[in-house]
Design an enzyme around this catalytic site. Structure first.
Site, PDB file in Angstrom:
ATOM      1  N   ASP A 117       6.731  -5.051  10.193  1.00 29.14           N
ATOM      2  CA  ASP A 117       7.882  -4.818  11.055  1.00 29.14           C
ATOM      3  C   ASP A 117       7.789  -5.598  12.343  1.00 29.14           C
ATOM      4  O   ASP A 117       8.874  -5.633  12.779  1.00 29.14           O
ATOM      5  CB  ASP A 117       7.156  -3.278  11.395  1.00 29.14           C
ATOM      6  N   THR A 122      -1.112   7.547  -0.807  1.00 25.02           N
ATOM      7  CA  THR A 122      -2.226   7.834  -1.558  1.00 25.02           C
ATOM      8  C   THR A 122      -3.148   6.407  -1.149  1.00 25.02           C
ATOM      9  O   THR A 122      -4.406   6.325  -1.513  1.00 25.02           O
ATOM     10  CB  THR A 122      -2.084   7.478  -3.162  1.00 25.02           C
ATOM     11  N   ARG A 180       0.992  -1.172   0.108  1.00 26.89           N
ATOM     12  CA  ARG A 180       0.140   0.144  -0.044  1.00 26.89           C
ATOM     13  C   ARG A 180       0.756   1.364  -0.111  1.00 26.89           C
ATOM     14  O   ARG A 180       1.927   1.450   0.801  1.00 26.89           O
ATOM     15  CB  ARG A 180      -0.874  -0.189   1.220  1.00 26.89           C
ATOM     16  N   ASP A 226       2.065  -2.813  12.785  1.00 25.52           N
ATOM     17  CA  ASP A 226       2.484  -3.146  11.586  1.00 25.52           C
ATOM     18  C   ASP A 226       2.965  -4.589  11.533  1.00 25.52           C
ATOM     19  O   ASP A 226       4.194  -4.910  12.078  1.00 25.52           O
ATOM     20  CB  ASP A 226       3.458  -2.139  11.085  1.00 25.52           C
TER      21      ASP A 226
HETATM   22  N1  URA Z   1      -1.216  -3.464   8.034  1.00 24.42           N
HETATM   23  C1  URA Z   1      -0.680  -3.763   9.183  1.00 24.42           C
HETATM   24  O1  URA Z   1       0.406  -4.407   9.192  1.00 24.42           O
HETATM   25  N2  URA Z   1      -1.212  -3.380  10.303  1.00 24.42           N
HETATM   26  C2  URA Z   1      -2.520  -2.975  10.247  1.00 24.42           C
HETATM   27  O2  URA Z   1      -3.087  -2.568  11.326  1.00 24.42           O
HETATM   28  C3  URA Z   1      -3.068  -2.480   9.043  1.00 24.42           C
HETATM   29  C4  URA Z   1      -2.434  -2.700   8.019  1.00 24.42           C
END
Ligand code: URA
Length: 212
Positions: free
Chosen positions: A205, A107, A103, A202
């Site tokens: 991460d 945008t 993503r 995330d």
């Molecule tokens: N992607 C992620 O890693 N965490 C989220 O909360 C949303 C999208």
């Protein structure tokens, strides 16, 4: 689209440790693997079987085995890779394809930056794995990408989903594609940065460390 929320004490317990911001990456990776195995048990319930004659040490019998063509596991890079190990433990005869989609943080558009998939997926049951079903944009794009190659049976396995993402899937997926979504939990909402709340942060991460 059919939604299945895996309801099991082990899943709930592991999910709580996974969500905890103090859980280190090594434990996070192990938990993702364990949760995906529990989800995959449900997600593979509809796999087609064929007869397989064998002989036990005691007598001949006709057993069952997964019917060809071999199922296909497709992790969406990067976070989906964290679910591959658990999927392959449960489905060792599956083939693995890769789809790199991300993503654009500004945008929120979906960009396909890599793909390693057979051109023809006709008749294959595809298990699309990505831990976070947030806006649903990536998943809708990935499902249509697979459908363009002939896949008609697609099971998405995610750890968490947001109601907004599920709604988008319901609205945007071509109804000719048989899509099943298996999740460990449906959370409350998305925040202004499209993170799932309460979520787990995330996923990429937390699995692999932050990459700028
Ligand atoms: N992607 C992620 O890693 N965490 C989220 O909360 C949303 C999208």
């Amino acid at each position: 689209m059919e939604l299945h929320v895996v309801s099991h004490p082990l899943v709930d317990h592991k999910l709580t440790v996974l969500r905890d911001k103090n859980t280190p990456s090594s434990t996070f990776r192990e938990l993702v693997s364990e949760i995906v195995m529990l989800e995959a048990y449900e997600a593979t319930r509809d796999l087609l079987l064929e007869d397989k004659p064998i002989e036990t040490p005691v007598a001949p019998m006709v057993g069952k085995r997964i019917a060809p063509p071999r199922p296909m596991i497709v992790p969406i890079l990067r976070a989906g890779l964290g679910m591959l190990d658990g999927m392959m433990k449960l489905l060792p005869t599956a083939e693995v394809g890769f789809l790199g989609m991300k993503r654009d943080e500004q945008t929120l558009d979906i960009i396909t930056y890599a793909n390693r998939l057979p051109d023809d997926l006709t008749g294959r049951h595809v298990f699309l794995v990505d831990p976070m079903l947030a806006t649903g944009g990536t998943l809708v794009a990935a499902i249509h990408y697979l459908a363009e190659r002939g896949a008609r049976e697609i099971t998405c396995i995610d750890i968490l989903a947001a109601p907004e993402g599920l709604k988008r899937l319901e609205q945007d997926i071509n109804p000719d594609i048989n899509v099943r979504v298996v999740v460990a939990a449906v959370d409350d909402h998305l925040n202004e940065k499209a993170y799932i709340v309460p979520g787990l942060g995330d996923a990429g991460d937390r699995l692999y460390g932050v990459v700028d």
